[in-house]
Design a protein around this motif. Structure first.
Motif, PDB file in Angstrom:
ATOM      1  N   ASP A   1      -0.700  -7.449   8.415  1.00  0.00           N
ATOM      2  CA  ASP A   1      -1.060  -8.647   7.654  1.00  0.00           C
ATOM      3  C   ASP A   1      -1.921  -9.606   8.475  1.00  0.00           C
ATOM      4  N   ARG A   2      -1.931  -9.463   9.794  1.00  0.00           N
ATOM      5  CA  ARG A   2      -2.770 -10.325  10.637  1.00  0.00           C
ATOM      6  C   ARG A   2      -4.242 -10.193  10.280  1.00  0.00           C
ATOM      7  N   SER A   3      -4.632  -9.063   9.715  1.00  0.00           N
ATOM      8  CA  SER A   3      -6.040  -8.810   9.408  1.00  0.00           C
ATOM      9  C   SER A   3      -6.463  -9.356   8.047  1.00  0.00           C
ATOM     10  N   GLN A   4      -5.599 -10.144   7.407  1.00  0.00           N
ATOM     11  CA  GLN A   4      -5.898 -10.627   6.059  1.00  0.00           C
ATOM     12  C   GLN A   4      -7.194 -11.423   5.970  1.00  0.00           C
ATOM     13  N   TYR A   5      -7.601 -12.082   7.025  1.00  0.00           N
ATOM     14  CA  TYR A   5      -8.814 -12.903   6.984  1.00  0.00           C
ATOM     15  C   TYR A   5     -10.077 -12.123   7.345  1.00  0.00           C
ATOM     16  N   VAL A   6      -9.934 -10.852   7.663  1.00  0.00           N
ATOM     17  CA  VAL A   6     -11.096 -10.015   7.959  1.00  0.00           C
ATOM     18  C   VAL A   6     -11.144  -8.793   7.037  1.00  0.00           C
ATOM     19  N   GLY A   7     -10.563  -8.936   5.855  1.00  0.00           N
ATOM     20  CA  GLY A   7     -10.642  -7.866   4.865  1.00  0.00           C
ATOM     21  C   GLY A   7      -9.454  -6.929   4.828  1.00  0.00           C
ATOM     22  N   GLY A   8      -8.450  -7.167   5.613  1.00  0.00           N
ATOM     23  CA  GLY A   8      -7.284  -6.278   5.659  1.00  0.00           C
ATOM     24  C   GLY A   8      -6.145  -6.783   4.822  1.00  0.00           C
ATOM     25  N   PRO A   9      -5.033  -6.140   4.911  1.00  0.00           N
ATOM     26  CA  PRO A   9      -4.780  -4.931   5.680  1.00  0.00           C
ATOM     27  C   PRO A   9      -5.563  -3.723   5.140  1.00  0.00           C
TER      28      PRO A   9
END
Length: 169
Positions: free
Chosen positions: A30-38
């Protein structure tokens, strides 16, 4: 030649194959939510790392992998300019929560911003930040960027765009 840069606590180097497990764990989280993730598709994650790395050849610059001096990989920072984007961006991501609040992003970017102005012919670079990502907005402001409401985001995701100017640093 792709440089290796250092700060008091960090080594900034080209992304390497051995970074993949940590990069993959980050993009699956979920840490990648601001770069298009997860992102859960391993091939897509592999292409993402290859894309960032390949831009070093195509553009002569791209994001650096950041490691503590003991070799611990903590994230990715620096300029990058995907071929389909309207303009280059400064990006930063810490891949594990345990590295938050330590000032690593600001420390790395205080080296990478002037390096970008010296190494490239860029005079302006943006940072597209999700409106819910208050921590990244504070970093952009600490680094001297200002909000640019006229900037064109690279996609249709919500964003607040900050602008960095070469003559302002």
């Amino acid at each position: 030649m792709i440089p290796t840069l250092t700060t008091d606590r960090l080594t900034l180097r080209v992304p390497m194959l051995e970074d993949f497990p940590v990069f993959e764990a980050y993009l699956r989280s979920d840490r990648s939510q601001y770069v298009g993730g997860p992102i859960t598709d391993r091939a897509t994650i592999s292409h993402a790392l290859g894309h960032v790395t390949g831009l070093w050849i195509l553009r002569g610059y791209s994001s650096f992998t950041a490691c503590l001096h003991d070799g611990t990989v903590i994230g990715m920072f620096g300029p990058w300019y995907p071929m389909t984007w309207p303009e280059p961006e400064f990006g930063w991501s810490l891949w594990d929560q345990r590295f938050e609040g330590e000032g690593y992003v600001t420390e790395a970017m205080r080296v990478l911003i002037p390096w970008t102005w010296q190494r490239t012919d860029l005079k302006t670079v943006v940072a597209h930040i999700h409106p819910d990502n208050a921590a990244s907005m504070r970093v952009a402001e600490r680094l001297g960027a200002t909000v640019d409401p006229a900037a064109q985001p690279p996609n249709d995701k919500p964003t607040v765009t900050y602008r960095f100017m070469a003559d302002a640093s």
